[in-house]
Write an enzyme that holds these catalytic residues in place. Structure first.
Site, short mmCIF file in Angstrom:
data_model
loop_
_atom_site.label_atom_id
_atom_site.label_comp_id
_atom_site.label_asym_id
_atom_site.label_seq_id
_atom_site.Cartn_x
_atom_site.Cartn_y
_atom_site.Cartn_z
N CYS A 54 0.82 -1.22 0.00
CA CYS A 54 0.00 0.00 0.00
C CYS A 54 0.85 1.26 0.00
O CYS A 54 0.32 2.35 0.22
CB CYS A 54 -0.89 -0.01 1.24
SG CYS A 54 0.09 0.15 2.75
N ASP A 373 11.89 -1.72 20.62
CA ASP A 373 13.35 -1.58 20.59
C ASP A 373 13.73 -0.23 21.18
O ASP A 373 14.75 -0.09 21.84
CB ASP A 373 13.83 -1.59 19.13
CG ASP A 373 13.89 -2.97 18.56
OD1 ASP A 373 14.89 -3.64 18.78
OD2 ASP A 373 12.91 -3.39 17.90
N ARG A 432 20.03 -6.73 18.66
CA ARG A 432 18.69 -7.31 18.50
C ARG A 432 18.82 -8.59 17.71
O ARG A 432 19.66 -8.70 16.80
CB ARG A 432 17.71 -6.32 17.86
CG ARG A 432 17.89 -6.07 16.40
CD ARG A 432 17.15 -4.82 15.91
NE ARG A 432 15.72 -4.81 16.11
CZ ARG A 432 14.82 -5.34 15.28
NH1 ARG A 432 15.22 -5.98 14.19
NH2 ARG A 432 13.53 -5.25 15.53
N GLY A 1120 0.62 -27.52 -11.25
CA GLY A 1120 1.40 -28.68 -11.68
C GLY A 1120 2.52 -28.32 -12.63
O GLY A 1120 3.12 -29.20 -13.25
N GLU A 1297 7.52 -25.21 -10.43
CA GLU A 1297 7.62 -25.79 -9.10
C GLU A 1297 8.96 -26.48 -8.78
O GLU A 1297 9.47 -26.33 -7.67
CB GLU A 1297 6.48 -26.80 -8.88
CG GLU A 1297 5.13 -26.11 -8.83
CD GLU A 1297 3.99 -27.10 -8.85
OE1 GLU A 1297 3.31 -27.22 -7.83
OE2 GLU A 1297 3.79 -27.76 -9.90
#
Ligand SMILES: Cc1cc2nc3c(=O)[nH]c(=O)nc-3n(C[C@H](O)[C@H](O)[C@H](O)COP(=O)(O)OP(=O)(O)OC[C@H]3O[C@@H](n4cnc5c(N)ncnc54)[C@H](O)[C@@H]3O)c2cc1C
Ligand code: FES
Ligand code: FES
EC number: 1.2.3.1
Length: 1362
Positions: A54, A373, A432, A1120, A1297
């Site tokens: 956004c 933090d 951190r 697939g 894939e």
């Protein structure tokens, strides 16, 4: 409900004037842009500041100085009331189809950096904002040299950070970074990756779309004039503060002083339940509103809150100063201040830091227990705060403020003061540990330490005079000091025994509250941080033979020194620091002209359109008249009768128009939400029993999407478990109750050989190996969405973000009890699918269809991220037990595997998974292979196909077993891998016909190319030498081969030539970002080339049009990995038919005129001759060639930080056999994108569930997909073309894939690094250990040993005593 009362909010959006008249004050800028203006570029990806979809540029004008300041912001958190008199620029505003694209958009397209495109407008705005910032003339920098022509002043490093807060699930980021870096003046253009601007070796800035700074006007003159005329006294020229937006009936209050604020507090209307005080509202990303608010008090206009005073005593920062501004101020200061700046620059992301205020953060830390933090860092720096309560103004230390009971809503934080420590002899350090180095992830633990020291004559080291140790985010109400440890350390000279004692005390002090995740890990992090800090103050902890640095940053302990005190690291550096390496890459591939334009690396069709934000996704379709909006109410109980649904009395529940439930399914229809052909259905509504937590119970209908979301949160479901059995939630439960889905015999994989015989031939046996893999959520950037529009005669049109329009049509028809021809499902493009927009997309489409049918009005739904995550399911979690036999030389003789997968409530694709798991596991010759794979039916959300379903687990399980074998033998893992790769004969035994012709079996060559190369050997030796010299960082390298069997499915295609010669192409597949349309366009141009001398000119004439279930029947599945090639083949056949029809006309024209006719002349003639200019084909694979295997291998090298568990992927080299690529740029994008998605699965994506099986990591805050800072620092890809095989479509292979499986190389390399750590620290059973998926930071640290620091110190102390 209030509205923005008093003065109306006026803003410019892309230069046009807009008024936010009558809008609800809780409306976000994003909602305003998307519902009140034509703008669609900014997208809703998360609504919590965590994804950047956004992002917009906000510009503010100061009439006093006549200056414009610009910054990026997340429009999903910014409230529209706070952008009064601002100018908002979106991606459409910097470039578009009509006015021409901006170079950022053109370069994103040319560097192949947009796939599904849903993240691209946000990326575009993050890059654009970084350019604006870099190129803005800075006061006092007039003499600085300008950037070279065509470049920006942006540096490469800034370019990488520019998109650090933006998520992309498709590309793997590398091409986005390249597009961004192409603007950087310090870049070597030749280092940038594949692009459509130049060929390798011919890089030249002149070939890039021209960039010149400042070409986009970010603040229109009309708004400046309006502002001037209302704030500048026309007579004197004095500038007054802008008028407040306030009013009796309005809901947005903008006090201009503390007094005004207090009078608001004291007025009658003030009600703590419905009034919200806001600075920049980014806190709404963390603490999501449960109900609507109708009044807001915006405190940013109060001058006392925006002070910025720098003096020799320190820095005073007003509460409404942004984090970004504070970073600027601190960066320019003493070492302590720069450390603070450094730490703050890892808080959130650039577009959040630009607006989020310091005060908002501290109030969240004080009042809401936020894991801040800033509180920790400022606490250690000895800060004080000034607060104003109803009665008085108070100055408190930050510690006192944090310790107070949570302050009430009327308490206002005015400012914070951070003292200047430059005159003292102090050492200050912050740390951190978070899943992402550049930020955009809250830390597991953060810390900040400040010590005042002096020289200690006795020890020659440093004496701690005073010390402050602050820790936060570890599961306590707020940052705290470890006071007992401080007391202990004061007056001490640091030595190993002193640190050891300090750590013992610290472990008592650090106590995460109940319910905190990974408590032991967090404690061990705190220990690591303290150890690193104290080591830097010690004089005698060096061991010459064990050298390593502990660089600053994420997941890394820090060290450092200040003010001339020499630092004494525990170890020295043995190699280059791995943090913050710039991302580098190399691509190698073969291009072929044989079938041109097929085979060319053309930019993705429509990429610029996607970058500009003009590409239309389902939620971008303008709302039809009378449109209503829906949100799911889901059950939170895994197995219960639903007795009723009520709503809490609230502002939101007043917005409910109706609730649609199972009773609204028309008679003749069925309660069905998805259906897998031949395997089974899943219900749309849990009625009368909810069968899993997350199941849809009903759909709240309201007038806006936000009202629907908010109202759904107010739903209270009444459950009863009377007479119901307890739910089955786990694999173990299911096995105990025999609760399974069965795989039909035709889908069941075959056992191979005789297991007992194989075992009897073995020299060694492992009889009870185990490994576990968790789930993974799709995290497509566009959540599930659909829009249903009822039509005449019981017909309905549903715009759905689906990968399976045909199935969606069938399910809607079944649910509504109408024929399929009454249902039209249309899909233009999908904002990321990865399998999740198949079955799960059907539910949303069905839900809006039922609602629209009932209400006779259009209904649309766009799931919020949390609901999407809870309902969508994801990858199948699995537990595996194996027994494997092998010979002493590493040859495998037999494997048996018992695998249980948690399939959830419905069969979905689960019965098909066994063959996929076994298919990928078979990459090795196991000798004999037997298995028992159980798809467990449980009361959890149904697990579905997610990119490489089953295969990724199968391939990984094979590696886990191989590693177990190698470590048992003490052998090199790669040698064991190589030994057991198939030869062509065993390949045929394991894969049957799919093995194909011998020359197409390329795996052994690929593996050798990587694992047997001299370079690999050198690198492996370098890793070993690094590990020998480094204690706290360990490296590992590993090479993993993969096989992936794919199946070709029948697919339709249609090519229609219009009278003017333009061409419309339809295919069964859906464009989900995989580049289907691009390949199809190329194929159409290739197929029609015999008719047209200039075949390539045809490319521009082709438009691939949206999938429409009534226009293109039998569309089937997009999934697939083979949809692109089969769609292309159907298009080629259609073209062939057209060529046959048109060739006689072409020949006759040629004979008449003596030259080949132009394309338009040919089509004109054909039209006159009434030739049918549309051809349709339904391509079916040759029954003898339905399956084929894909091959690849990857080497990954990682570095593990033993102290924090953080992993840096130093380098990955992927080699993938893509056959003769239909489009190498598209295939490269698929390879890289899949790989990075796999990296997420193997390392960071933690799919945690509650005791009822419902996912609890349900947003960007807790579910961490890879970001630009977690991908490999060097990512090299080579696409090879093993052998021509005309049986495949133009000899191509699949790419969508299979490359995901290559990411297991990262996991395997991590194991090697951990193994090195375990050897170093003598953790029990150093070589053989179970390492599950995902291997998160916590897992890695646990495997390295949570107590390594203590072990180390104990050994040092013992050595000192001896
Ligand atoms: C995606 C994301 C990631 C983040 N990551 C981190 C991180 O890693 N580390 C970290 O420390 N923080 C992180 N944050 C938190 C961020 O720093 C805070 O959201 C921000 O600072 C709040 O400022 P704001 O102006 O938007 O406050 P708002 O949202 O406007 O206000 C927050 C709360 O404070 C109250 N409030 C605000 N100002 C005052 C005031 N002056 N006096 C009294 N009450 C006030 C409001 O009423 C509200 O209750 C992250 C935030 C986001 C959205
Ligand atoms: S939608 Fe705003 S950051 Fe994700
Ligand atoms: S292209 Fe980035 S999310 Fe799809």
């Amino acid at each position: 409900m209030g509205s923005l009362g008093g003065e109306t909010v006026v803003l410019a959006v892309n230069g046009a004037r807009h008024e936010a008249a009558g809008v609800d004050p809780s409306m976000t800028l994003l909602e305003f842009l998307r519902t009140r203006t034509p703008v669609r570029g900014p997208k809703l990806g998360c609504g919590e500041g965590g994804c950047g979809a956004c992002a917009v540029l906000i510009s503010k004008y100061d009439p006093a100085t006549d200056e414009v300041t610009e910054f990026s912001a997340s429009s999903c958190l910014t409230l529209v009331g706070s952008v009064n008199r601002c100018s908002v620029t979106t991606s459409e505003g910097i470039g578009n189809t009509r006015d021409g694209y901006h170079p950022v958009q053109q370069r994103l397209s040319g560097f192949h950096a947009s796939q599904c495109g849903f993240c691209t407008p946000g990326m575009c705005m993050s890059i654009f904002s970084a350019l604006v910032k870099a190129d803005k003339p800075k006061p006092g920098a007039e003499g600085e040299p300008a950037a070279p022509p065509g470049f920006s002043k942006l540096t490469s490093c800034e370019a990488e950070h520019a998109v650090s807060g933006n998520l992309c699930r498709c590309t793997g980021y590398r091409p986005i970074v390249d597009a961004c870096k192409s603007f950087a003046a310090d870049v070597d253009l030749e280092d940038l990756g594949l692009n459509s601007f130049w060929k390798k070796g011919c890089a030249d800035v002149g070939k890039l779309p021209e960039y010149s700074a400042g070409s986009v006007c970010t603040f229109p003159e009309f708004l400046k004039s309006e502002i001037k005329s209302s704030t500048v006294d026309q007579n004197t020229g004095d500038v007054s503060a802008p008028a407040a937006i306030a009013g009796d009936g309005g809901g947005w209050y903008h006090p201009k002083s503390i007094e005004e604020l207090h009078s608001l507090f004291e007025s009658n209307w003030f009600d703590t339940n419905s009034v919200k005080i806001v600075a920049s509202n980014t806190g709404a990303g963390v603490y999501k509103d449960q109900d609507l608010h109708d009044k807001y008090i915006d405190i940013k206009g109060i001058p006392e809150l925006s002070v910025l005073n720098r003096s020799s005593k320190g820095v005073e920062i007003g509460a409404t100063v942004s984090i970004a501004k504070a970073i600027e101020v601190f960066s320019d200061g003493t070492p302590v201040f720069s450390k603070i700046a450094d730490h703050l620059s890892k808080v959130a992301s650039p577009f959040v830091r630009n607006t989020a205020t310091i005060g908002g953060n501290l109030i969240m830390a004080q009042r809401l227990e936020f894991a801040s933090d800033i509180a920790t860092v400022l606490l250690a720096a000895g800060s004080t705060v000034t607060i104003q309560t109803a009665s008085k103004m108070q100055c408190l230390t930050l510690e006192e403020f944090l310790e107070q009971p949570p302050c009430d809503v009327r308490t206002i934080l005015l400012s914070v003061f951070v003292p200047d420590w430059s005159s003292d002899n102090v050492t200050f350090e912050t740390s951190r540990a978070a899943p992402r180095p550049f930020g955009n992830a809250v830390s597991y633990v953060n810390s900040a330490f400040l010590a005042r020291t002096s020289g200690d004559a006795a020890s020659g080291g440093l004496l701690i005079e005073d010390i402050c140790l602050a820790f936060g985010a570890y599961g306590v109400d707020h940052a705290r000091r470890a006071q007992k440890v401080e007391e202990f350390l004061k007056g001490k000279s640091v030595s190993a025994p002193v640190i050891l004692e300090a750590i013992r005390l610290l472990k008592d002090a650090i106590s995460p509250s109940k319910g905190t995740t990974h408590p032991e890990y967090r404690v061990s992090l705190a220990v690591s941080f303290l150890f690193s800090f104290l080591s830097s103050l010690a004089n005698n902890l060096n061991e010459p033979s064990k050298d390593s640095s502990i660089p600053n940053g994420n997941g890394s302990c820090a060290n450092g020194k200040m003010n001339g005190i020499a630092k004494n690291l525990p170890e020295k550096q043995a190699d280059v620091a791995s943090d913050n390496l710039p991302i580098r890459s190399r691509q190698a591939m073969v291009f072929s002209d044989e079938y041109k334009p097929v085979g060319k690396p053309l930019a993705k069709a429509g990429a610029e359109l996607q970058a500009s934000g003009e590409a239309v996704y389902v939620d971008d379709i303008p709302a039809p008249k009378d449109c209503l909006y829906g949100a799911f109410i889901y059950s939170t109980h895994p197995h219960a009768h639903i007795k009723g649904v009520n709503f809490k009395s609230s502002l939101a529940s007043e917005k409910v128009i109706t609730v649609i439930s199972a009773k609204d399914i028309p008679s003749g229809g069925e309660n069905v939400g998805s259906s897998f052909p031949m395997l089974g259905d899943e219900a749309l509504f849990g009625d009368p029993i909810s069968e899993f937590a997350g199941q849809n119970i009903g759909i709240v209908i309201a007038e806006t999407q936000k009202y629907a979301y908010m109202a759904a949160k107010q739903a209270v479901i009444e459950y009863s478990t009377e007479n119901l059995k307890p739910p089955i939630l786990t694999i173990e439960d299911a096995i105990q109750h025999n609760s399974y889905f069965h795989t039909p015999p035709f889908l069941a994989p075959k056992q191979i050989g005789d297991f007992d015989k194989g075992m009897s031939e073995a020299d060694h046996k492992i009889l009870s190996g185990e490994v576990k893999l968790e789930s993974q959520y799709y995290f497509y950037m566009e959540t599930q969405t659909a829009l249903a529009i009822p039509d005449e005669d019981n017909c309905i049109t549903v715009y759905s973000s689906t990968q399976i329009p045909e199935v969606t049509q069938n399910v809607i028809a079944k649910c509504l009890g109408i024929p399929c021809h009454n249902v039209r499902v249309i899909t233009r493009r999908v904002g990321g699918g990865f399998g999740g927009k198949a079955m799960k997309g059907c539910h949303v489409a069905c839900a809006v269809a039922v609602a629209a049918f009932k209400l006779r009005r259009p209904v649309r739904m766009y799931l919020d991220r949390k609901t999407d995550m809870i309902m969508a399911g994801g990858r199948h979690p699995m537990k595996v037990k194996y027994s494997v036999g092998f010979k002493s030389d590493g040859t495998l003789t037999a494997l048996h595997m018992d695998l249980g997968m948690n399939a959830g409530i419905s069969p979905d694709v689960s019965p098909m998974l066994p063959s996929a798991i076994i298919g990928a596991l078979k990459k090795y010759n196991w000798g004999a292979l037997s298995f028992d794979v159980k798809a467990c039916k449980t009361n959890v959300s149904s697990k579905s196909a997610m990119r490489s379903p089953g295969d990724v687990q199968g391939s990984f399980i094979a590696e886990a077993i191989i590693e177990h074998v190698a470590s048992t033998l003490g052998a090199d893992t790669n040698a064991v891998r190589k030994k057991n790769l198939h030869d062509i004969d065993s390949l045929k035994v394991f894969y049957g016909d799919a093995a194909g012709d011998p020359q197409t079996y390329s795996l052994v060559d690929i593996f050798d190319k990587l694992a047997a190369s001299p370079e690999y050997k050198q690198r492996a030796a370098a890793v070993e030498s690094f590990n020998g010299g480094s204690r706290w960082k360990k490296r590992g390298i590993s090479c993993v081969p993969i096989t992936y069997e794919v199946r070709l499915r029948p697919t339709p295609g249609k090519v229609s030539i219009m009278n003017d010669g333009s061409i419309a192409v339809e295919v069964g597949g859906v464009e989900i970002g995989q580049g289907l349309w691009t390949k199809v366009k190329q194929m159409a141009a290739f197929g029609l080339r015999p008719l047209c001398a200039d075949g390539e000119g045809l490319l521009d004439k082709v438009r691939v049009i949206q999938a429409d279930s009534l226009s293109m029947v039998q569309g089937g599945f997009t999934g697939g990995s083979t949809t692109s090639e089969t769609s292309c083949e159907a298009v080629r056949q259609s073209c062939a038919e057209l060529v046959e029809r048109l060739m006689p006309i072409k020949e006759s024209l040629e004979a008449t005129s003596g030259t080949a006719p132009s394309w338009s002349a040919l089509i004109t003639q054909a039209t006159m001759a009434s030739v049918n200019l549309a051809a349709h084909a339904y391509w079916k694979p040759d029954p003898a060639f339905v399956n084929y295997i894909n091959y690849g291998a990857a080497v990954s090298e990682v570095e593990v930080d033993v102290l924090t568990g953080a992993t840096t992927i130093l380098r990955s080299d992927l080699v993938y056999d893509c056959g003769q690529s239909l489009n190498p740029a598209v295939d490269l994008g698929q390879v890289e994108g899949a790989f990075v998605q796999g990296v997420g699965f193997f390392t960071n994506e933690e799919y945690a569930t509650n005791a009822d099986g419902m996912v609890i990591n349900d947003g960007t805050w807790t579910y961490k997909i890879p970001t630009v800072d977690t991908i490999p620092k060097q990512l090299n890809v080579e696409l090879i073309n093993s052998a021509r095989d005309k049986k495949r479509v133009l000899s191509s292979k699949a790419s969508g894939e299979p490359p995901l499986l290559l990411a297991s190389s990262v996991h395997c390399a991590m194991r090697e690094a951990i193994r090195a750590a375990r050897k170093e620290f003598a953790v029990d059973s150093p070589l053989t250990f179970q390492m599950d998926v995902p291997a998160t930071m916590a897992t890695v640290k646990e495997l390295c040993g949570l107590d390594v620091v203590e072990r180390h110190l104990e050994s040092l102390s013992a050595a000192a005593k001896a």
